[in-house]
Design a protein around this motif. Structure first.
Motif, PDB file in Angstrom:
ATOM      1  N   LYS A 215       0.599  -1.187  -0.013  1.00  0.00           N
ATOM      2  CA  LYS A 215       0.041   0.015   0.057  1.00  0.00           C
ATOM      3  C   LYS A 215       0.827   1.289  -0.065  1.00  0.00           C
ATOM      4  O   LYS A 215       2.183   1.283   0.193  1.00  0.00           O
ATOM      5  CB  LYS A 215      -1.023   0.044   1.115  1.00  0.00           C
ATOM      6  CG  LYS A 215      -1.892  -1.331   1.374  1.00  0.00           C
ATOM      7  CD  LYS A 215      -2.916  -1.263   0.244  1.00  0.00           C
ATOM      8  CE  LYS A 215      -3.565  -2.551   0.398  1.00  0.00           C
ATOM      9  NZ  LYS A 215      -4.682  -2.548   1.564  1.00  0.00           N
ATOM     10  N   THR A 216       0.289   2.322  -0.367  1.00  0.00           N
ATOM     11  CA  THR A 216       0.935   3.659  -0.332  1.00  0.00           C
ATOM     12  C   THR A 216       0.547   4.323   1.060  1.00  0.00           C
ATOM     13  O   THR A 216      -0.757   4.240   1.465  1.00  0.00           O
ATOM     14  CB  THR A 216       0.525   4.559  -1.327  1.00  0.00           C
ATOM     15  OG1 THR A 216      -1.027   4.540  -1.436  1.00  0.00           O
ATOM     16  CG2 THR A 216       0.995   3.854  -2.798  1.00  0.00           C
ATOM     17  N   ALA A 236       4.930  -1.569   3.108  1.00  0.00           N
ATOM     18  CA  ALA A 236       4.380  -0.438   2.367  1.00  0.00           C
ATOM     19  C   ALA A 236       5.236  -0.140   1.078  1.00  0.00           C
ATOM     20  O   ALA A 236       6.550  -0.072   1.284  1.00  0.00           O
ATOM     21  CB  ALA A 236       4.191   0.937   3.071  1.00  0.00           C
ATOM     22  N   SER A 237       4.684  -0.046  -0.027  1.00  0.00           N
ATOM     23  CA  SER A 237       5.434   0.215  -1.338  1.00  0.00           C
ATOM     24  C   SER A 237       5.956   1.521  -1.346  1.00  0.00           C
ATOM     25  O   SER A 237       6.872   1.589  -1.964  1.00  0.00           O
ATOM     26  CB  SER A 237       4.475  -0.250  -2.513  1.00  0.00           C
ATOM     27  OG  SER A 237       3.387   0.573  -2.628  1.00  0.00           O
ATOM     28  N   LYS A 238       5.204   2.474  -0.978  1.00  0.00           N
ATOM     29  CA  LYS A 238       5.727   4.012  -1.070  1.00  0.00           C
ATOM     30  C   LYS A 238       5.291   4.733   0.050  1.00  0.00           C
ATOM     31  O   LYS A 238       4.034   4.539   0.712  1.00  0.00           O
ATOM     32  CB  LYS A 238       5.185   4.799  -2.344  1.00  0.00           C
ATOM     33  CG  LYS A 238       5.524   5.903  -2.651  1.00  0.00           C
ATOM     34  CD  LYS A 238       6.801   6.147  -3.141  1.00  0.00           C
ATOM     35  CE  LYS A 238       7.256   7.432  -3.697  1.00  0.00           C
ATOM     36  NZ  LYS A 238       8.508   7.487  -4.558  1.00  0.00           N
ATOM     37  N   VAL A 239       6.059   5.354   0.734  1.00  0.00           N
ATOM     38  CA  VAL A 239       5.574   6.401   2.039  1.00  0.00           C
ATOM     39  C   VAL A 239       6.152   7.833   1.775  1.00  0.00           C
ATOM     40  O   VAL A 239       7.235   8.013   1.384  1.00  0.00           O
ATOM     41  CB  VAL A 239       6.307   5.852   3.179  1.00  0.00           C
ATOM     42  CG1 VAL A 239       5.842   6.921   4.448  1.00  0.00           C
ATOM     43  CG2 VAL A 239       5.906   4.329   3.357  1.00  0.00           C
ATOM     44  N   TYR A 240       5.019   8.747   1.694  1.00  0.00           N
ATOM     45  CA  TYR A 240       5.388  10.202   1.476  1.00  0.00           C
ATOM     46  C   TYR A 240       5.716  10.571   3.004  1.00  0.00           C
ATOM     47  O   TYR A 240       4.548  10.850   3.956  1.00  0.00           O
ATOM     48  CB  TYR A 240       4.263  10.840   0.924  1.00  0.00           C
ATOM     49  CG  TYR A 240       4.185  10.354  -0.554  1.00  0.00           C
ATOM     50  CD1 TYR A 240       4.775  11.088  -1.546  1.00  0.00           C
ATOM     51  CD2 TYR A 240       3.270   9.437  -0.807  1.00  0.00           C
ATOM     52  CE1 TYR A 240       4.701  10.500  -2.963  1.00  0.00           C
ATOM     53  CE2 TYR A 240       2.738   9.049  -2.122  1.00  0.00           C
ATOM     54  CZ  TYR A 240       3.770   9.634  -3.239  1.00  0.00           C
ATOM     55  OH  TYR A 240       3.569   9.171  -4.482  1.00  0.00           O
ATOM     56  N   SER A 263      11.749   3.803  -1.323  1.00  0.00           N
ATOM     57  CA  SER A 263      10.504   3.491  -0.592  1.00  0.00           C
ATOM     58  C   SER A 263       9.841   4.715  -0.013  1.00  0.00           C
ATOM     59  O   SER A 263       8.728   4.964   0.314  1.00  0.00           O
ATOM     60  CB  SER A 263      10.357   2.198   0.369  1.00  0.00           C
ATOM     61  OG  SER A 263      10.805   1.036  -0.251  1.00  0.00           O
ATOM     62  N   GLU A 281      -0.828  11.216  -5.791  1.00  0.00           N
ATOM     63  CA  GLU A 281      -1.814  10.211  -5.603  1.00  0.00           C
ATOM     64  C   GLU A 281      -2.291  10.189  -4.262  1.00  0.00           C
ATOM     65  O   GLU A 281      -2.253  10.677  -3.346  1.00  0.00           O
ATOM     66  CB  GLU A 281      -1.269   8.824  -5.826  1.00  0.00           C
ATOM     67  CG  GLU A 281       0.135   8.344  -4.780  1.00  0.00           C
ATOM     68  CD  GLU A 281       0.621   7.086  -4.941  1.00  0.00           C
ATOM     69  OE1 GLU A 281      -0.153   6.266  -5.599  1.00  0.00           O
ATOM     70  OE2 GLU A 281       1.683   7.198  -4.808  1.00  0.00           O
ATOM     71  N   VAL A 283      -3.515   8.271  -1.073  1.00  0.00           N
ATOM     72  CA  VAL A 283      -2.856   7.245  -0.203  1.00  0.00           C
ATOM     73  C   VAL A 283      -3.860   6.095   0.148  1.00  0.00           C
ATOM     74  O   VAL A 283      -5.011   6.794   0.642  1.00  0.00           O
ATOM     75  CB  VAL A 283      -1.606   7.667   0.599  1.00  0.00           C
ATOM     76  CG1 VAL A 283      -0.758   8.317   0.173  1.00  0.00           C
ATOM     77  CG2 VAL A 283      -2.429   8.320   1.726  1.00  0.00           C
ATOM     78  N   ASP A 284      -3.458   5.046   0.758  1.00  0.00           N
ATOM     79  CA  ASP A 284      -4.273   4.076   1.250  1.00  0.00           C
ATOM     80  C   ASP A 284      -4.359   4.111   2.876  1.00  0.00           C
ATOM     81  O   ASP A 284      -5.324   3.751   3.317  1.00  0.00           O
ATOM     82  CB  ASP A 284      -3.721   2.764   0.921  1.00  0.00           C
ATOM     83  CG  ASP A 284      -3.676   2.372  -0.632  1.00  0.00           C
ATOM     84  OD1 ASP A 284      -4.820   2.258  -1.134  1.00  0.00           O
ATOM     85  OD2 ASP A 284      -2.508   2.347  -1.055  1.00  0.00           O
TER      86      ASP A 284
END
Length: 497
Positions: A215-216, A236-240, A263, A281, A283-284
């Motif tokens: 998830k993001t 998590a696939s991506k973290v902002y 990541s 985007e 996020v989840d």
């Protein structure tokens, strides 16, 4: 305003925020007059009927009313002269501005609703011409009948947007102090070494892989980046990692040093100013540690709600998702005596030939207006705690400007009631399991401590009698709240505030 004990980090008021650059977006004073926006001609942009969609928040000013978004959005891509020419091709339609404490403010553009959080800017580029920049819709133009009508509409919407974002409302000395404090590694270490806080956040994230694996996520007020790294560890696939202070540089260094550079993406600015190009985007899941003493001190939760409105997918998870604010009356004669005797200096009647006692009363009042932030002996509590729940998934920014907690406590023992104690719980409701972080007096200590609001005049109460009243919280520009407490022995006229 909460005054931490000396062992607390000085100036710990809020997550750092950068001051927004001055622009034409700033709003003039609120206008409380009724009138309507007429179309310039039959093909003009807006018609608003007086009395339609009026809001107490705007003091009777016209609620807004939209345009044909497709035509206007396309028109805004051209030069201004071309825009005005194209706008005459649009049909008249209505813009509505609605919302308030019960629901987030929204703009209705010809039947298409846009959250206030998606209003990036409103510009006045001519005497009667306004341009709205909306996430997902682009730029939308609006022509008003007169300069006065355009000025008032621009002012009302810009003012409401500024209230929502709050950024320009804070005293800048307070904001800068926070920038400096949270930009220090020593300050981050103080929070990281709170083992209750850090371990329970990790447990909530790691033990809910359904919410993170593949998830993001967005980590608001990332600080050292610890929650971002927990999210990556959970899959998590991506973290902002959104961090407005200079600590963003540390997040990058730690991400690189731990192999998370692909990541974790650092966004070094306040969430209110983050653009769709920086976080492109929805996020989840949102993760954040937005809580302060008595839950709301620092006013970071409002930024957490802005992140929810702008960047969380519908039905997305929030860690934490719920905050419970607890209060209970207490009896502590030693604490009351200590506070009362802090005025002893001003009892001096011969200070270099001066009598200081005339300001004794003022000194006493000042002492009792200060909340006491420390650990509370649970034995001091004289009634079962009551609480108010705040669901971060649905609560609005506007509803947090003024918070009220009415109460009615049955006192368990004959005593002097010296005031009200407070603390909070934060609940993480994951898909796999729930985790509760409690700062209650009987739980292991945290860097949030507990808080007590003292009465200068205690209430003498018998066992079985009731104390009723209300605790009011009013948001201020110091990134905190003013607290008013009124307590009364039920069935009598004995009151203390």
């Amino acid at each position: 305003r909460v005054q931490p004990k000396p062992r607390d980090p000085p100036g710990a008021l809020s997550r750092p925020r950068r001051r927004r650059e001055e622009s034409s977006h700033s709003a003039p004073p609120m206008v409380c007059r009724r009138s309507g926006f007429e179309t310039v001609d039959a093909r003009g942009m807006v018609r608003w009927a007086p009395g339609e969609s009026m809001s107490p928040k705007l003091g009777g000013a016209p609620a807004a009313a939209p345009v044909q978004t497709q035509c206007c959005g396309k028109a805004m891509a051209h030069a201004r002269d071309e825009v005005i020419g194209l706008l005459t091709e649009a049909e008249a339609c209505h813009i509505r501005l609605f919302g308030g404490q019960a629901a987030p403010w929204r703009l209705d553009f010809g039947g298409q609703e846009v959250p206030l959080a998606d209003l990036r800017s409103v510009l006045r580029i001519g005497a009667t011409f306004l341009v709205f920049e909306l996430a997902g819709l682009g730029q939308v133009g609006l022509r008003c009948k007169s300069d006065e009508e355009a000025r008032r509409l621009h002012g009302d919407i810009a003012r409401l947007k500024a209230d929502y974002e709050r950024f320009e409302r804070y005293e800048q000395n307070s904001v800068q102090t926070c920038f400096q404090y949270y930009g220090k590694l020593a300050s981050q270490q103080n929070m990281l070494q709170d083992s209750v806080r850090t371990s329970l956040y990790r447990k909530a994230i790691i033990e809910n892989p359904t919410d993170f694996n593949g998830k993001t996520a967005l980590d608001l007020g990332a600080g050292s980046g610890i929650l971002s790294f927990f999210a990556v560890q959970a899959g998590a696939s991506k973290v902002y990692a959104v961090e407005a202070s200079s600590m963003g540089e540390v997040v990058r260094q730690l991400a690189d040093g731990n192999g998370f550079e692909n990541s974790v993406e650092v966004v070094s600015k306040p969430i209110e100013l983050v653009t769709s190009s920086e976080v492109p985007e929805k996020v989840d899941v949102l993760v954040s540690e937005p809580i302060g003493t008595f839950l709301f001190n620092e006013r970071m939760i409002e930024s957490y709600l802005c992140a929810r409105d702008r960047f969380l997918k519908p039905g997305g998870k929030m860690f934490p998702g719920v905050g419970d604010l607890f209060i209970a009356p207490f009896s502590d004669s030693v604490l009351h005596w200590e506070q009362h005797n802090k005025n002893s200096f001003w009892k001096n009647t011969s200070f270099y030939g001066l009598d200081l006692s005339s300001v004794l009363k003022r000194c006493t009042e000042e002492q009792f207006k200060k909340p006491i932030v420390d650990y509370i002996n649970p034995d001091c509590l004289v009634s079962t705690a009551q609480f108010k729940r705040f669901d971060f998934k649905t609560v609005t920014v506007e509803s947090l400007q003024n918070i009220e907690m009415p109460f009615d406590f049955e006192i368990a023992q004959t005593c002097l009631v010296h005031g009200m104690a407070g603390w909070f719980d934060a609940l993480f409701e994951g898909s796999d399991q729930s985790v509760n972080l409690s700062t209650a007096p009987w739980c292991p200590g945290t860097h949030w401590y507990q808080i007590r609001f003292l009465l200068e005049a205690p209430l003498a109460v018998n066992a079985g009698q009731h104390i009723e009243g209300i605790l009011r919280m009013e948001a201020n520009t110091l990134q905190s709240y003013f607290i008013r407490l009124r307590m009364q022995i039920k069935g009598t006229d004995i009151v203390s505030e």
